[in-house]
Design a protein around this motif. Structure first.
Motif, PDB file in Angstrom:
ATOM      1  N   SER A  39       0.831  -1.219   0.264  1.00 15.98           N
ATOM      2  CA  SER A  39      -0.068   0.023  -0.020  1.00 15.98           C
ATOM      3  C   SER A  39       0.907   1.394   0.023  1.00 15.98           C
ATOM      4  O   SER A  39       0.436   2.288  -0.285  1.00 15.98           O
ATOM      5  N   LEU A  42       1.275   1.848  -3.468  1.00 14.72           N
ATOM      6  CA  LEU A  42       0.205   2.440  -4.160  1.00 14.72           C
ATOM      7  C   LEU A  42      -0.133   3.920  -3.623  1.00 14.72           C
ATOM      8  O   LEU A  42      -0.549   4.727  -4.485  1.00 14.72           O
ATOM      9  N   ALA A  45       2.264   6.180  -5.696  1.00 17.33           N
ATOM     10  CA  ALA A  45       1.578   6.291  -6.971  1.00 17.33           C
ATOM     11  C   ALA A  45       0.465   7.196  -7.063  1.00 17.33           C
ATOM     12  O   ALA A  45       0.220   8.171  -8.098  1.00 17.33           O
ATOM     13  N   VAL A  46      -0.497   7.204  -6.308  1.00 18.69           N
ATOM     14  CA  VAL A  46      -1.586   8.173  -6.343  1.00 18.69           C
ATOM     15  C   VAL A  46      -0.927   9.630  -6.114  1.00 18.69           C
ATOM     16  O   VAL A  46      -1.553  10.580  -6.861  1.00 18.69           O
ATOM     17  N   ALA A  74       3.516   1.868  -8.644  1.00 19.80           N
ATOM     18  CA  ALA A  74       2.595   0.966  -8.753  1.00 19.80           C
ATOM     19  C   ALA A  74       3.011  -0.574  -8.750  1.00 19.80           C
ATOM     20  O   ALA A  74       2.469  -1.401  -8.434  1.00 19.80           O
ATOM     21  N   ALA A  77       3.894  -1.921  -5.689  1.00 18.87           N
ATOM     22  CA  ALA A  77       2.957  -2.359  -4.829  1.00 18.87           C
ATOM     23  C   ALA A  77       2.528  -3.857  -5.435  1.00 18.87           C
ATOM     24  O   ALA A  77       2.293  -4.464  -4.594  1.00 18.87           O
ATOM     25  N   LEU A  78       2.456  -3.892  -6.933  1.00 19.22           N
ATOM     26  CA  LEU A  78       2.160  -5.405  -7.389  1.00 19.22           C
ATOM     27  C   LEU A  78       3.116  -6.282  -7.201  1.00 19.22           C
ATOM     28  O   LEU A  78       2.663  -7.425  -6.651  1.00 19.22           O
ATOM     29  N   TRP A  81       2.319  -7.465  -3.630  1.00 16.51           N
ATOM     30  CA  TRP A  81       1.146  -7.954  -3.574  1.00 16.51           C
ATOM     31  C   TRP A  81       0.888  -9.436  -4.297  1.00 16.51           C
ATOM     32  O   TRP A  81       0.226 -10.435  -3.760  1.00 16.51           O
TER      33      TRP A  81
END
Length: 378
Positions: A39, A42, A45-46, A74, A77-78, A81
């Motif tokens: 996160s 993420l 990235a936002v 991003a 994050a991937l 995850w």
């Protein structure tokens, strides 16, 4: 132990990343760890996408750069995850790369929003290092974070708000240079206490498992030796003198075992009157160590005379160690216990050796123990 020795022990620790990840996985919480860490990517990235849209359209190259950085965040994050949890070195490289990435992006953005976001992310990365890696990694991250903050604060220091720049630098020094190392030190003290036996001060069974995991994975080219120790006729001591004297016997025995064990060995209390010693020694030297431990226990005269039975088992170099450290330790303890009971059947105050070279090809098949229990005089 003095405060200086305590801090030195904390600083020299090798970290517990692998053990902590295994513990989290055993509680079925690994997915949440991955979600939390990912996160962070993420969120970056936002923030980068929002920063890119807030830039004037004429700064086309800057916007493209921020979009590319958002894509990289991003992907970070991937990776957390969708992929397995990284190994120790990969974890350090990933989060160290995140440190550099955050600072570089903040310099590219060149605004207050980018600077504030960078500081927050650097603190978040510092928390990760605090809980998962060594004090040296925490200090290295703190040095990078303070340096990054100084560089990012230069415009404020040279502009109309120098106090704002000083405040940013001071806050980062306190948080990353003082609070996070202090937090890790406190967690290490608590962790060390959990891994210790409250009565004798040596490692507990959990502590033995923790230190064995580190030893077994770091020493694939060395013999791993486990010596099981069981006090002879200890119940008679409790029945005759009471549990207070029995506790003193256990404490004194633990101190004698620790004093006789070599540097780097782990001494643990694994049961009521049972102990174990873990060391990196080939069989001949392990046999000498077992004799030294036997003599150390047998020489005790206060508060009462006591002897012990010893069983020894070793894992030779080159044997597969990918079955899990806990499984390997359980196997060695099982073999050492079997040998120890043979020594006890000889009357106690003896050593029995489970010879590893007599084991069949499978490292998980129990070898046929040799019957060389050697009663020795007290």
């Amino acid at each position: 132990m003095s405060s200086r020795q305590l801090v030195r022990s904390w600083w020299k620790q090798n970290g517990h990343y692998r053990w902590l990840v295994q513990t989290i996985a055993s509680r079925s919480a690994l997915v949440w760890m991955k979600v939390v860490v990912g996160s962070g990517g993420l969120a970056s990235a936002v923030v980068l996408v929002l920063a890119a849209y807030s830039m004037p359209e004429r700064q086309h190259s800057g916007r493209v750069t921020l979009f590319v950085c958002a894509a990289v965040a991003a992907l970070f994050a991937l990776r957390w995850w969708l992929r397995p949890v990284p190994a120790v070195l990969a974890s350090i490289l990933l989060m160290g790369g995140a440190d550099i990435f955050v600072t570089a992006v903040a310099l590219l953005a060149g605004d207050h929003i980018g600077n504030a976001s960078a500081l927050v992310l650097l603190v978040a990365i510092g928390l990760y290092f605090t809980f998962f890696h060594t004090p040296r990694m925490v200090v290295a991250h703190a040095a990078w974070s303070v340096l990054s903050t100084v560089v990012l604060s230069i415009p404020a220091l040279r502009g109309e708000h120098p106090l704002a720049g000083v405040a940013m630098i001071t806050a980062m020094v306190i948080v990353c240079g003082v609070v996070l190392p202090g937090l890790q030190f406190g967690c290490w003290l608590l962790w060390t206490d959990i891994l210790s036996d409250s009565l004798t001060g040596v490692s507990s069974r959990r502590g033995l498992e923790y230190y064995a995991a580190q030893t077994i994975y770091r020493s694939s080219l060395a013999h791993v030796c486990v010596i099981a120790v069981d006090l002879d006729r200890f119940k008679a001591i409790n029945d005759t003198f009471g549990h207070r004297i029995g506790d003193r016997v256990l404490t004194d025995t633990a101190h004698r075992l620790r004093a006789a064990a070599p540097d780097g060995a782990v001494v643990a209390r694994t049961g009521g009157e049972e102990f174990a010693v873990l060391a990196l020694l080939p069989p001949p030297e392990a046999r000498v160590l077992a004799e030294r431990l036997r003599r150390a226990v047998a020489e005790a005269a206060e508060p009462v005379r006591i002897t012990a039975s010893f069983g020894m088992a070793t894992l030779p170099p080159g044997r597969p160690r990918d079955g899990g450290a806990a499984r390997i330790l359980a196997e060695l303890l099982h073999r050492a216990d079997a040998a120890m009971y043979r020594a006890k059947q000889q009357g106690g105050n003896a050593i029995a050796v489970d010879e590893p070279w007599l084991a069949p090809a499978s490292p998980w098949s129990l070898p046929k123990a040799t019957s060389d229990a050697e009663p020795t005089g007290a």
